[in-house]
Scaffold this motif. Structure first.
Motif, PDB file in Angstrom:
ATOM      1  N   ALA A  73      42.179  43.255  37.139  1.00 32.92           N
ATOM      2  CA  ALA A  73      42.842  41.896  37.430  1.00 32.92           C
ATOM      3  C   ALA A  73      41.922  41.150  38.271  1.00 32.92           C
ATOM      4  N   VAL A  74      41.189  41.772  39.320  1.00 36.26           N
ATOM      5  CA  VAL A  74      40.313  41.228  40.370  1.00 36.26           C
ATOM      6  C   VAL A  74      38.948  40.632  39.440  1.00 36.26           C
ATOM      7  N   TRP A  75      38.495  41.622  38.461  1.00 36.47           N
ATOM      8  CA  TRP A  75      37.469  41.246  37.790  1.00 36.47           C
ATOM      9  C   TRP A  75      37.805  40.028  36.924  1.00 36.47           C
ATOM     10  N   ALA A  76      38.937  40.056  36.334  1.00 39.02           N
ATOM     11  CA  ALA A  76      39.392  38.673  35.437  1.00 39.02           C
ATOM     12  C   ALA A  76      39.341  37.391  36.272  1.00 39.02           C
ATOM     13  N   ILE A  77      40.004  37.623  37.355  1.00 39.99           N
ATOM     14  CA  ILE A  77      39.813  36.577  38.531  1.00 39.99           C
ATOM     15  C   ILE A  77      38.318  36.061  38.844  1.00 39.99           C
ATOM     16  N   ILE A  78      37.523  36.893  38.870  1.00 35.15           N
ATOM     17  CA  ILE A  78      35.970  36.602  39.407  1.00 35.15           C
ATOM     18  C   ILE A  78      35.489  35.777  38.151  1.00 35.15           C
ATOM     19  N   ILE A  79      35.591  36.275  36.832  1.00 31.18           N
ATOM     20  CA  ILE A  79      35.267  36.014  35.456  1.00 31.18           C
ATOM     21  C   ILE A  79      35.753  34.541  35.499  1.00 31.18           C
ATOM     22  N   CYS A  80      37.091  34.165  35.769  1.00 26.86           N
ATOM     23  CA  CYS A  80      37.670  33.015  35.528  1.00 26.86           C
ATOM     24  C   CYS A  80      37.201  31.993  36.415  1.00 26.86           C
ATOM     25  N   ASN A  81      36.852  32.461  37.840  1.00 26.40           N
ATOM     26  CA  ASN A  81      36.122  31.709  38.839  1.00 26.40           C
ATOM     27  C   ASN A  81      34.710  31.168  38.393  1.00 26.40           C
ATOM     28  N   ALA A  82      33.977  32.309  37.820  1.00 27.92           N
ATOM     29  CA  ALA A  82      32.739  31.915  37.320  1.00 27.92           C
ATOM     30  C   ALA A  82      32.739  30.966  36.043  1.00 27.92           C
ATOM     31  N   LEU A  83      33.644  31.024  35.069  1.00 25.63           N
ATOM     32  CA  LEU A  83      33.748  29.988  34.186  1.00 25.63           C
ATOM     33  C   LEU A  83      34.190  28.859  34.489  1.00 25.63           C
TER      34      LEU A  83
END
Length: 134
Positions: A73-83
């Protein structure tokens, strides 16, 4: 002062990210018409982006309040933030919209803040893994 070695650092970064997202989301969703005239960013874009931020902020709070935030879930948040960051720069400079200087500054500033959250979350996730291995 931030204790980067603290096991709660990831949780605090996530909660700060959620708070910033919720405040920005509410500002854009509820103030879209006012912001449009100030920033020359279409109100519909501001409003829809603001509305999109609200459930994301709620999800981040949910992840942050778990006893151990799930790594996926944290990785998903990081990826969303990068996008979000990449999309923001695209919107600001592609010619798709024509924000004025203040509008470009608004887009770039929030993009940089989101990028900093992504970096802090990545750093904290790596630290939490290193602490767990000890």
């Amino acid at each position: 002062m931030l204790n980067l070695q603290s096991p709660s650092f990831l949780r605090r970064v996530l909660l700060a990210d959620a708070a910033a997202g919720a405040v920005t989301g509410l500002l854009m969703a509820l103030g879209a018409d006012t912001l449009e005239s100030l920033l020359q960013i279409p109100a519909a874009l501001l409003q829809s982006a603001g509305i999109a931020l609200l459930p994301l902020a709620a999800l981040i709070v949910y992840v942050a309040t778990r006893q151990q935030p799930p790594r996926g879930a944290v990785w998903a948040i990081i990826i969303c933030n990068a996008l979000w960051t990449l999309d923001s720069f695209y919107i600001a400079f592609s010619g798709w919209i024509s924000p004025n200087t203040l509008g470009q500054a608004f887009i770039v500033t929030q993009a940089v803040v989101v990028a900093v959250f992504a970096e802090l979350e990545y750093f904290a996730l790596r630290k939490s893994r290193a602490l767990a291995a000890c």
